[in-house]
Design an enzyme around this catalytic site. Structure first.
Site, PDB file in Angstrom:
ATOM      1  N   ASN A  93     -46.808 -27.141  29.750  1.00  0.00           N
ATOM      2  CA  ASN A  93     -46.734 -28.756  29.826  1.00  0.00           C
ATOM      3  C   ASN A  93     -47.068 -28.934  31.329  1.00  0.00           C
ATOM      4  OD1 ASN A  93     -44.493 -28.246  31.852  1.00  0.00           O
ATOM      5  ND2 ASN A  93     -43.541 -27.121  30.288  1.00  0.00           N
ATOM      6  N   ASP A 141     -39.599 -24.475  25.088  1.00  0.00           N
ATOM      7  CA  ASP A 141     -38.544 -24.622  24.254  1.00  0.00           C
ATOM      8  C   ASP A 141     -38.842 -23.669  23.290  1.00  0.00           C
ATOM      9  OD1 ASP A 141     -36.567 -26.168  25.722  1.00  0.00           O
ATOM     10  OD2 ASP A 141     -37.407 -28.019  24.720  1.00  0.00           O
ATOM     11  N   LYS A 180     -58.624 -12.615  20.641  1.00  0.00           N
ATOM     12  CA  LYS A 180     -58.866 -13.980  20.652  1.00  0.00           C
ATOM     13  C   LYS A 180     -59.150 -14.674  19.272  1.00  0.00           C
ATOM     14  CE  LYS A 180     -62.143 -17.412  22.295  1.00  0.00           C
ATOM     15  NZ  LYS A 180     -63.545 -18.004  22.660  1.00  0.00           N
ATOM     16  N   PHE A 188     -32.158 -30.626  35.305  1.00  0.00           N
ATOM     17  CA  PHE A 188     -32.994 -31.955  35.260  1.00  0.00           C
ATOM     18  C   PHE A 188     -33.268 -32.302  33.783  1.00  0.00           C
ATOM     19  CE2 PHE A 188     -35.210 -32.941  39.367  1.00  0.00           C
ATOM     20  CZ  PHE A 188     -34.231 -32.139  40.264  1.00  0.00           C
ATOM     21  N   LYS A 221     -26.822 -33.225  27.807  1.00  0.00           N
ATOM     22  CA  LYS A 221     -27.158 -32.159  28.544  1.00  0.00           C
ATOM     23  C   LYS A 221     -26.133 -31.537  29.849  1.00  0.00           C
ATOM     24  CE  LYS A 221     -31.930 -32.926  27.392  1.00  0.00           C
ATOM     25  NZ  LYS A 221     -33.336 -33.065  27.829  1.00  0.00           N
ATOM     26  N   LYS A 277     -24.333 -27.983  29.005  1.00  0.00           N
ATOM     27  CA  LYS A 277     -24.854 -26.788  29.663  1.00  0.00           C
ATOM     28  C   LYS A 277     -24.003 -26.703  30.886  1.00  0.00           C
ATOM     29  CE  LYS A 277     -29.679 -28.047  28.326  1.00  0.00           C
ATOM     30  NZ  LYS A 277     -31.018 -27.385  28.307  1.00  0.00           N
TER      31      LYS A 277
HETATM   32  N1  CTP Z   1     -33.815 -25.642  30.488  1.00  0.00           N
HETATM   33  C1  CTP Z   1     -33.872 -23.968  30.574  1.00  0.00           C
HETATM   34  N2  CTP Z   1     -34.402 -23.341  29.525  1.00  0.00           N
HETATM   35  C2  CTP Z   1     -35.028 -24.038  28.551  1.00  0.00           C
HETATM   36  C3  CTP Z   1     -35.207 -25.208  28.394  1.00  0.00           C
HETATM   37  C4  CTP Z   1     -34.635 -26.104  29.353  1.00  0.00           C
HETATM   38  O1  CTP Z   1     -33.412 -23.688  31.463  1.00  0.00           O
HETATM   39  N3  CTP Z   1     -35.166 -23.183  27.317  1.00  0.00           N
HETATM   40  C5  CTP Z   1     -33.504 -26.498  31.443  1.00  0.00           C
HETATM   41  C6  CTP Z   1     -34.338 -27.046  32.432  1.00  0.00           C
HETATM   42  O2  CTP Z   1     -34.846 -26.339  33.574  1.00  0.00           O
HETATM   43  C7  CTP Z   1     -33.860 -28.502  32.790  1.00  0.00           C
HETATM   44  C8  CTP Z   1     -32.850 -28.579  31.689  1.00  0.00           C
HETATM   45  O3  CTP Z   1     -32.659 -27.592  31.012  1.00  0.00           O
HETATM   46  O4  CTP Z   1     -33.027 -28.453  34.011  1.00  0.00           O
HETATM   47  C9  CTP Z   1     -33.316 -29.860  30.729  1.00  0.00           C
HETATM   48  O5  CTP Z   1     -34.553 -29.563  30.241  1.00  0.00           O
HETATM   49  P1  CTP Z   1     -35.278 -30.603  29.158  1.00  0.00           P
HETATM   50  O6  CTP Z   1     -36.559 -29.888  28.920  1.00  0.00           O
HETATM   51  O7  CTP Z   1     -35.178 -32.136  29.693  1.00  0.00           O
HETATM   52  O8  CTP Z   1     -34.203 -30.398  28.036  1.00  0.00           O
HETATM   53  P2  CTP Z   1     -34.066 -29.340  26.822  1.00  0.00           P
HETATM   54  O9  CTP Z   1     -32.388 -28.891  27.145  1.00  0.00           O
HETATM   55  O10 CTP Z   1     -35.088 -28.451  26.690  1.00  0.00           O
HETATM   56  O11 CTP Z   1     -33.721 -30.357  25.719  1.00  0.00           O
HETATM   57  P3  CTP Z   1     -35.048 -31.270  24.815  1.00  0.00           P
HETATM   58  O12 CTP Z   1     -36.496 -30.624  25.063  1.00  0.00           O
HETATM   59  O13 CTP Z   1     -34.708 -31.271  23.587  1.00  0.00           O
HETATM   60  O14 CTP Z   1     -34.936 -32.525  25.692  1.00  0.00           O
END
Ligand code: CTP
Length: 403
Positions: A212, A281, A291, A325, A339, A343
């Site tokens: 990302n 995720d 490759k 975040f 969240k 969490k």
């Molecule tokens: N985070 C994490 N591990 C993951 C995904 C997210 O620790 N596998 C943490 C990120 O560092 C951030 C928070 O969770 O502090 C929220 O991340 P975000 O990408 O906004 O949300 P997700 O929980 O992944 O949910 P979604 O992608 O469905 O919005």
């Protein structure tokens, strides 16, 4: 006031005659940008490298370059500047200046001013490597340090004279961070803070990955700010191009699994955990060793979930303040609150992804804070450095409440 601001601070920049004097211009610009009230004193030799008008245009004040040049205030001008200063930076500091400072010689505006200064002084030597390593210069630096002045060590690298070694003036941004560190309250002294930053990368084959646009700027700003406020900082970061903050322990990782391992390893030592990282995720179920070659058909990638690190940290936490975040394109508040709860966070910083001045890659950020106790705070658009200090202020308050 957020410590990152130099708003209302009187800072005197001393510039000596070295090739690095051109960097003082950028240094001055950055200090003014942070709201500092800047005055510049140049040595006579410095004027051979950069004209006073450049400094006058940026500081919007007359530059002082001899004892009688600040004629409105007469000869006592430099004494008044010394009394009013909150901090002094001399960059670049030449061998000649160091010798005069070590001996208390006052034969020009800058050296005379230095004797009257009582606020913190940051000296940034810059010269040829052999000159820097010479016994007189090292002896003078020892005396200057014993006198209580702060010395920013020059960096090693290729110098204008063609030699390679220590002697280079650090980048202006580094000197600014050092100054902010000197002026910041040490309210996190003795605290261990774990920060995650940047994106993760999940390999598809040896040359492709899922990731990302996160650049790590917010996490690096928090790590830097926490260090400036006295914390022991451990930064776990995915791939970024950013220079590492000074005095911060860095663990570099690529994948979500590696980030999870580093975070879960360190979390029991941490008092505060701040997870800015944009963690992937999903990852491909299998990684091709070779490759992948294209053909006429569509390519189906099957992805599997990575572990949610923050959720696991929230499950295991024992007394740590936990900050997450949330990056959202829509329904920011409801997702952020979900969240926060799921969490087990104390605070969540919700960003809206989309506007160019907020979120991924920008130097500024706009966020809404949601606290465990239901409080909500809308933050205006501000630099990520400023937001980092503001978040630390809120975390300090949370710790205070927990006592
Ligand atoms: N985070 C994490 N591990 C993951 C995904 C997210 O620790 N596998 C943490 C990120 O560092 C951030 C928070 O969770 O502090 C929220 O991340 P975000 O990408 O906004 O949300 P997700 O929980 O992944 O949910 P979604 O992608 O469905 O919005």
């Amino acid at each position: 006031m957020v410590p990152h601001d130099l708003e209302g601070k009187n800072i005197v920049l001393g510039v000596c005659g070295g090739i690095a004097a051109y960097k003082s211009v950028e240094l001055l610009r950055l200090l003014v940008k942070l709201g500092g009230d800047l005055r510049v004193i140049m040595t006579a030799n410095a004027r051979n490298f950069v004209g006073p008008m450049t400094f006058e245009a940026l500081s919007r004040k007359k530059v002082c370059y001899d004892l009688f040049s600040d004629n409105e205030e007469g000869t006592i001008g430099h004494i008044q500047w010394a009394q009013e200063a909150d901090a002094v930076i001399v960059a670049p500091a030449t061998a000649n200046f160091l010798a005069k400072l070590a001996c208390g010689i006052a034969d020009d505006a800058l050296s005379t001013f230095m004797l009257a200064v009582t606020c913190p002084v940051i000296i940034c030597p810059s010269m040829n490597t052999d000159m820097f390593n010479s016994r007189p210069v090292q002896r003078n630096l020892d005396v200057i340090k014993k006198d209580g002045h702060l010395v920013v060590e020059p960096q090693a690298g290729e110098l204008a004279c063609g030699t390679t070694g220590p002697g280079r003036l650090p980048e202006p941004r580094f000197i600014v961070d050092y100054l902010v560190g000197v002026m910041s309250p040490k309210d996190f002294r003795g605290k261990n803070i774990l920060v995650t930053a940047g994106p993760t990368r999940e390999a598809i084959d040896p040359v492709r990955y899922i990731s990302n646009p996160s650049t790590g700027k917010m996490g690096f700003a928090i790590a830097r700010a926490a260090e400036q406020r006295g914390a022991n900082v451990m930064l776990v970061t995915g791939p970024t191009e950013l220079p590492p903050p000074a005095n911060v322990r860095i663990t570099r990782v690529e994948t979500a699994a590696q980030m999870a391992e580093a975070v879960l390893d360190f979390m029991e030592h941490a008092d505060i955990i701040i997870k800015t990282a944009a963690v992937s995720d999903y990852r491909p179920c299998s990684v091709s060793e070779r490759k992948l070659k294209k053909n006429e058909r569509n390519l189906d990638l099957t992805l599997e979930r990575t572990d949610d690190i923050l959720r696991e940290v929230g499950r295991r936490k024992a007394g740590q303040v936990l900050v997450g975040f949330a990056a959202e394109t829509h329904d920011l508040e409801s997702y952020a609150l979900q969240k926060l709860k799921e969490k087990n966070l104390d605070l969540i910083v919700a960003n809206r992804i989309g506007p160019a001045d907020s979120g991924f890659a920008s130097d500024t950020n706009k966020a809404v804070l949601f606290f465990r106790d239901g409080k909500k705070e809308n933050l205006e658009l501000m630099s990520k450095d400023k937001m980092a200090h503001l978040l630390l202020d809120r975390i300090a308050a949370l710790q205070q409440e927990a006592k």
